[in-house]
Write an enzyme that holds these catalytic residues in place. Structure first.
Site, PDB file in Angstrom:
ATOM      1  N   GLU A 120      44.776  47.095  38.734  1.00 15.97           N
ATOM      2  CA  GLU A 120      44.758  45.734  38.713  1.00 15.97           C
ATOM      3  C   GLU A 120      43.677  45.500  37.592  1.00 15.97           C
ATOM      4  O   GLU A 120      43.348  44.559  37.115  1.00 15.97           O
ATOM      5  CB  GLU A 120      44.367  45.146  40.131  1.00 15.97           C
ATOM      6  CG  GLU A 120      44.265  43.432  40.081  1.00 15.97           C
ATOM      7  CD  GLU A 120      43.300  43.039  41.444  1.00 15.97           C
ATOM      8  OE1 GLU A 120      44.310  42.960  42.484  1.00 15.97           O
ATOM      9  OE2 GLU A 120      42.532  42.663  41.375  1.00 15.97           O
ATOM     10  N   ARG A 178      48.768  38.001  40.652  1.00 17.66           N
ATOM     11  CA  ARG A 178      47.761  38.429  39.565  1.00 17.66           C
ATOM     12  C   ARG A 178      48.160  38.498  38.047  1.00 17.66           C
ATOM     13  O   ARG A 178      47.933  39.189  37.316  1.00 17.66           O
ATOM     14  CB  ARG A 178      47.374  40.084  39.955  1.00 17.66           C
ATOM     15  CG  ARG A 178      46.714  40.253  41.284  1.00 17.66           C
ATOM     16  CD  ARG A 178      45.466  39.605  41.594  1.00 17.66           C
ATOM     17  NE  ARG A 178      44.885  40.052  42.779  1.00 17.66           N
ATOM     18  CZ  ARG A 178      45.024  39.427  43.954  1.00 17.66           C
ATOM     19  NH1 ARG A 178      45.781  38.381  44.126  1.00 17.66           N
ATOM     20  NH2 ARG A 178      44.314  39.919  45.139  1.00 17.66           N
ATOM     21  N   SER A 235      39.900  45.303  44.626  1.00 20.21           N
ATOM     22  CA  SER A 235      41.070  46.033  44.504  1.00 20.21           C
ATOM     23  C   SER A 235      41.233  46.649  43.183  1.00 20.21           C
ATOM     24  O   SER A 235      41.263  46.126  42.175  1.00 20.21           O
ATOM     25  CB  SER A 235      42.199  45.237  44.815  1.00 20.21           C
ATOM     26  OG  SER A 235      42.111  44.585  45.950  1.00 20.21           O
TER      27      SER A 235
END
Ligand code: EPU
Length: 336
Positions: free
Chosen positions: A331, A162, A233
Site C-alpha cells: 500500500e 485505497r 499498513s
C-alpha cells in the site's frame, strides 16, 4: 512560503528514511502555490502530505512540494447536514477531532489515522468500515497541466479501496482543499473490527465517544508514530477469487478470516496470512514486522535503511505467494 535546496526529508516521512531532494517548497496559501512557475523548478515535481504512506528508496532529484494550507470552516446546510471544508495541509486527525467536538457524525471511525487532508483524499484512507470517500463531497485541486483551479465531485474522483483518480493520474492534480459532508443525525457505524464490543451496550453514543473507542483500539494495535517509524499498513489486504479462498481453507484446516465482496470475490486480511506464516517480529537489519499488527513494517532501530525494509517486503511477498498462492501488493508508495 519557504524554499530549501538540498533538503533532508527524514523528518518529512514517517518511516524516517534519510533521503534528500534538490528543492523543498512549503506554501501557505493557494495563491502562493499558483505563483510558482513549475518550469523553473528542478524536475520531476512531487507533492507530499505528512509522508505517512511513502518509502523513499533513494534521493529525489527534483522538487518536493508541501501544503501548509491549514484552514477549517463549517457550512451549515439545514437541519442535519453540515459541510466542512479543510485545507490540504490540515492534519487529518485535527479535522476528525474538530468534527467530533462539534457533535458531527461521519469522520469518527477515521480517528488517529496519520497523514493530512489532501493525502487522505488521494489515498481514500479507511478504517473500521468507513472510507474517506464516504464523507468527501468534493475535492478542490490545482490542475498542473494548465495551473488552473478545478473542482471534482466525489463520483468524479474514481474512488476504490485505497484507490482514486488522483493516484491513477499521478502528479496531475494538487489537492488544495477538501469538502466533507457530515451529519448531526445519529449514525454510529459499529459493525467492524471490534468497535461495538469496545463500547458500553445500550448507551446513546456521541461521535466523541466513538472517536475515543477507535483511538483506544488503534493504540493497542499500531505503533505510536512519535516513538516508532512506520507507514501504517504496509500491504493492501488482497482480494482473491472464491475458488482460491476455498483452496486456502482446505489446505489450512482452520477458520480463515475474510470479508465477502460484491461479485463473489473475497478479501483476506494480509495480517492473518503474515501471522499464519510465523513472520511476526521477523527482522531484517533495522526493519521489523510489527508484533502486534504484522501488516505494519517498523523502523525498529530508528536506523533502518530502505534496503532493510525492501528486503523484508520481498521476504513477506515470497512467503505468502508460496504458501497461499496470493500476491501481496504494498500500500506504501515507493519513491526513488
Ligand atoms: N490478524 C491476525 N494476526 C494479527 C493481527 C491481525 O491474524 O496479529 C487478523 C485478525 O483476524 C484480524 C484481521 O487480521 O481480524 C484484520 O486485522 P485488522 O482489522 O487489525 O486490520 P486490517 O484489516 O488488516 C485494515 C486497514 C487499516 C485499518 C484497519 C481497521 C488496510 C490495508 N488496512 O487493516 O488501515 O486501520 O483495517 O479498520 O486496509 C492503514 O491503511 O495504514 C491502516 C492502518
Amino acid at each position: 512560503m519557504t524554499r530549501t535546496e538540498n533538503f533532508d526529508l527524514s523528518t518529512r516521512n514517517t518511516f524516517r528514511m534519510k533521503a534528500k531532494c534538490a528543492l523543498y517548497i512549503e506554501y501557505d496559501t493557494l495563491e502562493e502555490l499558483k505563483s510558482i512557475d513549475p518550469q523553473s523548478l528542478p524536475q520531476p515535481i512531487m507533492h507530499i502530505g505528512a509522508g505517512s504512506n511513502l518509502l523513499f528508496t533513494g534521493d529525489f532529484p527534483g522538487t518536493v512540494l508541501h501544503s501548509n494550507v491549514k484552514f477549517m470552516k463549517f457550512v451549515d446546510m439545514g437541519l442535519d447536514e453540515v459541510l466542512m471544508t479543510a485545507g490540504a495541509g490540515v492534519v487529518f486527525d485535527d479535522f476528525v477531532s474538530r468534527s467530533c467536538e462539534a457533535g458531527l457524525w461521519g469522520a469518527e471511525n477515521l480517528s488517529l489515522i496519520p497523514g493530512e487532508v489532501g493525502a487522505a483524499a488521494v489515498q481514500n484512507i479507511g478504517a473500521y468500515g468507513v472510507e474517506a470517500k464516504d464523507i468527501i463531497a468534493g475535492v478542490v485541486c490545482l490542475d498542473t497541466k494548465d495551473w488552473t483551479k478545478t473542482i471534482f465531485k466525489t463520483k468524479e474522483c474514481g474512488y476504490g479501496y485505497r484507490e482514486s483518480m488522483f493516484k491513477r493520474e499521478k502528479g496531475r492534480y494538487i489537492i488544495t482543499s477538501v469538502l466533507f459532508r457530515l451529519t448531526r443525525k445519529y449514525s454510529p457505524k459499529l459493525d467492524y473490527g471490534g468497535v461495538r464490543a469496545a463500547l458500553p451496550p445500550g448507551t446513546v453514543l456521541t461521535p466523541q465517544m466513538v472517536r475515543e473507542t477507535i483511538i483506544g483500539i488503534r493504540r493497542q494495535k499500531l505503533p505510536d508514530p512519535a516513538e516508532t517509524g512506520s507507514a501504517g499498513s504496509f500491504f493492501k489486504n488482497p482480494v482473491v477469487s472464491r475458488e482460491l479462498y476455498s483452496r486456502i481453507l482446505e489446505r489450512e484446516k482452520v477458520e480463515v478470516p475474510h470479508y465477502d465482496l460484491p461479485g463473489g470475490s473475497v478479501k483476506i486480511p494480509a495480517a492473518w496470512m503474515i501471522d499464519r506464516c510465523g513472520l511476526k517480529g521477523m527482522r531484517n537489519g533495522g526493519a521489523q514486522v510489527y508484533e502486534k499488527q504484522p501488516l505494519v513494517i517498523i523502523n525498529a532501530t530508528g536506523e533502518a535503511t530502505a534496503q532493510d525494509i525492501l528486503g523484508l517486503e520481498n521476504q513477506i511477498i515470497t512467503t505468502i505467494k508460496e504458501r497461499f498462492g496470493v500476491e501481496l501488493h504494498p500500500e506504501v508508495e515507493h519513491i526513488g
